[in-house]
Scaffold this active site. Structure first.
Site, PDB file in Angstrom:
ATOM      1  N   ARG A  10       0.832  -1.211   0.000  1.00 26.22           N
ATOM      2  CA  ARG A  10       0.000   0.000   0.000  1.00 26.22           C
ATOM      3  C   ARG A  10       0.866   1.261   0.000  1.00 26.22           C
ATOM      4  O   ARG A  10       0.915   2.001  -0.963  1.00 26.22           O
ATOM      5  CB  ARG A  10      -0.948  -0.032   1.219  1.00 26.22           C
ATOM      6  CG  ARG A  10      -2.070   1.007   1.185  1.00 26.22           C
ATOM      7  CD  ARG A  10      -1.654   2.406   1.590  1.00 26.22           C
ATOM      8  NE  ARG A  10      -1.098   2.477   2.934  1.00 26.22           N
ATOM      9  CZ  ARG A  10      -0.534   3.578   3.436  1.00 26.22           C
ATOM     10  NH1 ARG A  10      -0.446   4.685   2.714  1.00 26.22           N
ATOM     11  NH2 ARG A  10      -0.007   3.573   4.649  1.00 26.22           N
ATOM     12  N   HIS A 202       5.475   4.199  12.616  1.00 22.83           N
ATOM     13  CA  HIS A 202       5.496   4.192  11.152  1.00 22.83           C
ATOM     14  C   HIS A 202       6.467   5.289  10.707  1.00 22.83           C
ATOM     15  O   HIS A 202       6.122   6.469  10.715  1.00 22.83           O
ATOM     16  CB  HIS A 202       4.055   4.483  10.689  1.00 22.83           C
ATOM     17  CG  HIS A 202       3.839   4.538   9.211  1.00 22.83           C
ATOM     18  ND1 HIS A 202       3.180   3.533   8.518  1.00 22.83           N
ATOM     19  CD2 HIS A 202       4.121   5.489   8.286  1.00 22.83           C
ATOM     20  CE1 HIS A 202       3.072   3.867   7.244  1.00 22.83           C
ATOM     21  NE2 HIS A 202       3.637   5.056   7.070  1.00 22.83           N
ATOM     22  N   HIS A 204       9.000   6.973   7.929  1.00 20.35           N
ATOM     23  CA  HIS A 204       9.571   7.081   6.591  1.00 20.35           C
ATOM     24  C   HIS A 204      11.069   7.356   6.779  1.00 20.35           C
ATOM     25  O   HIS A 204      11.504   7.799   7.841  1.00 20.35           O
ATOM     26  CB  HIS A 204       8.842   8.156   5.784  1.00 20.35           C
ATOM     27  CG  HIS A 204       7.488   7.654   5.326  1.00 20.35           C
ATOM     28  ND1 HIS A 204       7.294   7.104   4.092  1.00 20.35           N
ATOM     29  CD2 HIS A 204       6.298   7.574   5.967  1.00 20.35           C
ATOM     30  CE1 HIS A 204       6.026   6.707   3.986  1.00 20.35           C
ATOM     31  NE2 HIS A 204       5.390   6.980   5.116  1.00 20.35           N
ATOM     32  N   CYS A 235       4.540   9.264   0.433  1.00 22.85           N
ATOM     33  CA  CYS A 235       3.173   9.756   0.342  1.00 22.85           C
ATOM     34  C   CYS A 235       3.147  10.817  -0.742  1.00 22.85           C
ATOM     35  O   CYS A 235       3.878  11.805  -0.655  1.00 22.85           O
ATOM     36  CB  CYS A 235       2.709  10.327   1.673  1.00 22.85           C
ATOM     37  SG  CYS A 235       1.040  10.998   1.541  1.00 22.85           S
ATOM     38  N   ASN A 244       9.169   4.113   3.188  1.00 23.58           N
ATOM     39  CA  ASN A 244       9.153   3.665   4.583  1.00 23.58           C
ATOM     40  C   ASN A 244      10.500   3.048   4.905  1.00 23.58           C
ATOM     41  O   ASN A 244      11.233   2.593   4.028  1.00 23.58           O
ATOM     42  CB  ASN A 244       8.092   2.574   4.774  1.00 23.58           C
ATOM     43  CG  ASN A 244       6.695   3.078   4.503  1.00 23.58           C
ATOM     44  OD1 ASN A 244       6.218   3.013   3.387  1.00 23.58           O
ATOM     45  ND2 ASN A 244       6.051   3.581   5.529  1.00 23.58           N
TER      46      ASN A 244
HETATM   47  P1  HMG Z   1     -13.207  14.286  -1.952  1.00 20.11           P
HETATM   48  O1  HMG Z   1     -12.936  14.829  -3.313  1.00 20.11           O
HETATM   49  O2  HMG Z   1     -13.402  15.267  -0.844  1.00 20.11           O
HETATM   50  O3  HMG Z   1     -14.424  13.263  -1.850  1.00 20.11           O
HETATM   51  O4  HMG Z   1     -12.029  13.291  -1.583  1.00 20.11           O
HETATM   52  P2  HMG Z   1     -15.666  12.946  -2.706  1.00 20.11           P
HETATM   53  O5  HMG Z   1     -16.532  12.140  -1.825  1.00 20.11           O
HETATM   54  O6  HMG Z   1     -16.207  14.193  -3.345  1.00 20.11           O
HETATM   55  O7  HMG Z   1     -15.127  11.987  -3.876  1.00 20.11           O
HETATM   56  C1  HMG Z   1     -14.310  12.416  -4.956  1.00 20.11           C
HETATM   57  C2  HMG Z   1     -14.196  11.273  -5.959  1.00 20.11           C
HETATM   58  O8  HMG Z   1     -13.535  10.173  -5.338  1.00 20.11           O
HETATM   59  C3  HMG Z   1     -15.556  10.721  -6.436  1.00 20.11           C
HETATM   60  O9  HMG Z   1     -15.367  10.220  -7.745  1.00 20.11           O
HETATM   61  C4  HMG Z   1     -15.795   9.551  -5.511  1.00 20.11           C
HETATM   62  O10 HMG Z   1     -16.642   8.577  -6.061  1.00 20.11           O
HETATM   63  C5  HMG Z   1     -14.387   9.020  -5.357  1.00 20.11           C
HETATM   64  P3  HMG Z   1     -15.889  11.050  -9.034  1.00 20.11           P
HETATM   65  O11 HMG Z   1     -17.355  11.236  -8.816  1.00 20.11           O
HETATM   66  O12 HMG Z   1     -15.133  12.354  -8.999  1.00 20.11           O
HETATM   67  O13 HMG Z   1     -15.524  10.164 -10.175  1.00 20.11           O
HETATM   68  N1  HMG Z   1     -14.224   8.320  -4.083  1.00 20.11           N
HETATM   69  C6  HMG Z   1     -13.788   7.066  -3.976  1.00 20.11           C
HETATM   70  N2  HMG Z   1     -13.411   6.160  -4.894  1.00 20.11           N
HETATM   71  C7  HMG Z   1     -13.027   4.962  -4.431  1.00 20.11           C
HETATM   72  N3  HMG Z   1     -13.006   4.628  -3.116  1.00 20.11           N
HETATM   73  C8  HMG Z   1     -13.369   5.518  -2.176  1.00 20.11           C
HETATM   74  C9  HMG Z   1     -13.787   6.793  -2.598  1.00 20.11           C
HETATM   75  N4  HMG Z   1     -14.221   7.882  -1.942  1.00 20.11           N
HETATM   76  C10 HMG Z   1     -14.493   8.812  -2.850  1.00 20.11           C
HETATM   77  N5  HMG Z   1     -13.314   5.198  -0.894  1.00 20.11           N
HETATM   78  C11 HMG Z   1     -11.165  11.418  -0.335  1.00 20.11           C
HETATM   79  C12 HMG Z   1     -11.938  12.740  -0.305  1.00 20.11           C
HETATM   80  C13 HMG Z   1     -10.817  11.074   1.072  1.00 20.11           C
HETATM   81  C14 HMG Z   1     -12.032  10.347  -0.963  1.00 20.11           C
HETATM   82  C15 HMG Z   1      -9.899  11.619  -1.203  1.00 20.11           C
HETATM   83  O14 HMG Z   1      -9.258  12.781  -0.773  1.00 20.11           O
HETATM   84  C16 HMG Z   1      -8.968  10.446  -1.116  1.00 20.11           C
HETATM   85  O15 HMG Z   1      -9.243   9.373  -1.635  1.00 20.11           O
HETATM   86  N6  HMG Z   1      -7.779  10.638  -0.438  1.00 20.11           N
HETATM   87  C17 HMG Z   1      -6.861   9.565  -0.211  1.00 20.11           C
HETATM   88  C18 HMG Z   1      -5.464  10.048  -0.414  1.00 20.11           C
HETATM   89  C19 HMG Z   1      -4.493   8.941  -0.109  1.00 20.11           C
HETATM   90  O16 HMG Z   1      -4.757   7.778  -0.333  1.00 20.11           O
HETATM   91  N7  HMG Z   1      -3.305   9.338   0.413  1.00 20.11           N
HETATM   92  C20 HMG Z   1      -2.261   8.425   0.719  1.00 20.11           C
HETATM   93  C21 HMG Z   1      -2.541   7.586   1.918  1.00 20.11           C
HETATM   94  S1  HMG Z   1      -2.218   8.421   3.464  1.00 20.11           S
HETATM   95  C22 HMG Z   1      -0.554   8.095   3.770  1.00 20.11           C
HETATM   96  O17 HMG Z   1       0.125   7.618   2.911  1.00 20.11           O
HETATM   97  C23 HMG Z   1      -0.011   8.348   5.132  1.00 20.11           C
HETATM   98  C24 HMG Z   1       0.226   7.042   5.932  1.00 20.11           C
HETATM   99  O18 HMG Z   1       1.109   6.183   5.230  1.00 20.11           O
HETATM  100  C25 HMG Z   1       0.843   7.393   7.285  1.00 20.11           C
HETATM  101  C26 HMG Z   1       2.029   8.352   7.159  1.00 20.11           C
HETATM  102  O19 HMG Z   1       3.045   7.981   6.579  1.00 20.11           O
HETATM  103  O20 HMG Z   1       1.874   9.496   7.619  1.00 20.11           O
HETATM  104  C27 HMG Z   1      -1.075   6.302   6.172  1.00 20.11           C
HETATM  105 MG    MG Z   2       3.266   6.294   5.291  1.00 23.52          MG
END
Ligand code: HMG
Ligand code: MG
Length: 308
Positions: A10, A202, A204, A235, A244
């Site tokens: 992931r 966690h 990086h 990220c 990581n």
């Molecule tokens: P938004 O634009 O506010 O939400 O995004 P929305 O509800 O208006 O949805 C926008 C679009 O996304 C729509 O599609 C939804 O259907 C789709 P469209 O109509 O435009 O075609 N959508 C989805 N599709 C699939 N699965 C879903 C989903 N939800 C909405 N669950 C939202 C808000 C949270 C969805 C968006 O900002 C998002 O997906 N963000 C995720 C970003 C991400 O994955 N970042 C990396 C992970 S975090 C990380 O790496 C840190 C970590 O490792 C710890 C660390 O290191 O700090 C965990």
């Molecule tokens: Mg991370």
């Protein structure tokens, strides 16, 4: 015994510009399943527009061979993500928020408070279904946009997530800037509020401090460590953050301290090798000089950047 949570499929693959074929991801996870890791974060059910690399999350889950005793988890940002994770048989879900308002806006398009409101029904539903819930606390040390994060703010967010019903908190150094002293300073104030048996770490590895930070955390009683095979990861919404800390490095370093893991480093290496044909050669550790924060003040744009 230290439990290793393998986040390469992931956190690793979300940040690779290359699109790794679904079959290769499945083979990667299957190989990791044989390595002795306790848990594998298989993919994320997030917006495909934001993280196109993981659009095939459902297909990956459907393709893998689950090994008894290993937990297969999925990152979910909302109810839609939870529904997809449940439909594909994830054993556990991870929600994710951050201490930094700016990072949360960029990463999940909401405020810290907004994220908690969004996650409340997700956690409630997951608990109803009997699924354990992990909560990531991103930017627990530094934020590329807001600078140094106060330990008290992390403790406050940890309390809110715990009150919501989150089972495990993964304290995350999103940008890889933390030092062992900063880890100690945070754990000094966090542990009285969130005991070590509910915490994971966690790190990086942007500045090669991941292993030192893991060792410091373990010396504080932390028993769950996130890492990624071959040091994959980062990220896309945290400028400059690289992979990581590598699972191989964590396991080797812990062995040298007498702390045991159940992980076979050779098998992790074999798993990493499966991805090699699809990924560019890894560059030495250190931030991507083009994308990291402002070189003068270390804040990447935003109101605190000196603008030079
Ligand atoms: P938004 O634009 O506010 O939400 O995004 P929305 O509800 O208006 O949805 C926008 C679009 O996304 C729509 O599609 C939804 O259907 C789709 P469209 O109509 O435009 O075609 N959508 C989805 N599709 C699939 N699965 C879903 C989903 N939800 C909405 N669950 C939202 C808000 C949270 C969805 C968006 O900002 C998002 O997906 N963000 C995720 C970003 C991400 O994955 N970042 C990396 C992970 S975090 C990380 O790496 C840190 C970590 O490792 C710890 C660390 O290191 O700090 C965990
Ligand atoms: Mg991370």
């Amino acid at each position: 015994m230290i439990k290793i949570v393998e986040v390469g499929p992931r956190d690793g693959l979300q940040n690779e510009t290359a699109m790794v074929p679904t079959g290769a991801k499945v083979a990667f996870v299957d190989a990791l399943s044989e390595s002795g890791v306790s848990e594998i974060e298989v993919s994320a059910f997030v917006s495909g527009k934001m993280v196109p690399q993981l659009r095939d999350a459902a297909a990956v889950f459907q393709g893998i061979r689950k090994k008894k005793g290993v937990i297969y988890s999925a990152l979910v940002p909302n109810i839609k993500g939870l529904d997809s994770a449940v439909a594909t048989g994830a054993d556990k879900i991870s929600i994710f928020t951050a201490v930094s308002e700016t990072f949360n806006r960029k990463n999940i398009n909401t405020t810290v408070a907004g994220s908690l409101e969004r996650f409340r029904p997700v956690v409630r539903q997951a608990k109803k279904l009997g699924l354990p819930v992990r909560g990531y606390i991103s930017t627990a040390f530094w934020c590329a946009f807001e600078g140094k994060i106060a330990p008290a703010a992390v403790t406050d967010l940890a309390g809110r997530l715990t009150d919501m019903g989150v089972d495990e908190l993964s304290v995350s150094d999103t940008t890889g800037q933390a030092t062992p002293d900063e880890v100690a300073a945070l754990l000094d104030v966090l542990l009285p509020e969130a005991p070590a048996d509910r915490l994971a770490v966690h790190f990086h590895d942007t500045y090669d401090r991941g292993v030192a930070n893991v060792l410091k955390s373990v010396s504080y009683g932390i028993r769950v460590v996130d890492s990624s095979a071959g040091g994959l990861g980062g990220c896309p919404f945290a400028p400059g953050a690289t992979g990581n800390v590598a699972t191989e490095s964590v396991v080797n370093a812990l062995a040298g301290t007498g702390e045991k893991t159940a992980v076979n480093v050779e098998q992790i290496h074999l798993a990493s090798e499966l991805l090699k044909p699809y990924l560019p050669e890894k560059t030495p550790a250190g931030p991507d000089p083009e994308s990291l924060a402002c070189k003068t003040c270390q804040f990447s744009g935003g109101s605190k950047c000196c603008g030079s």
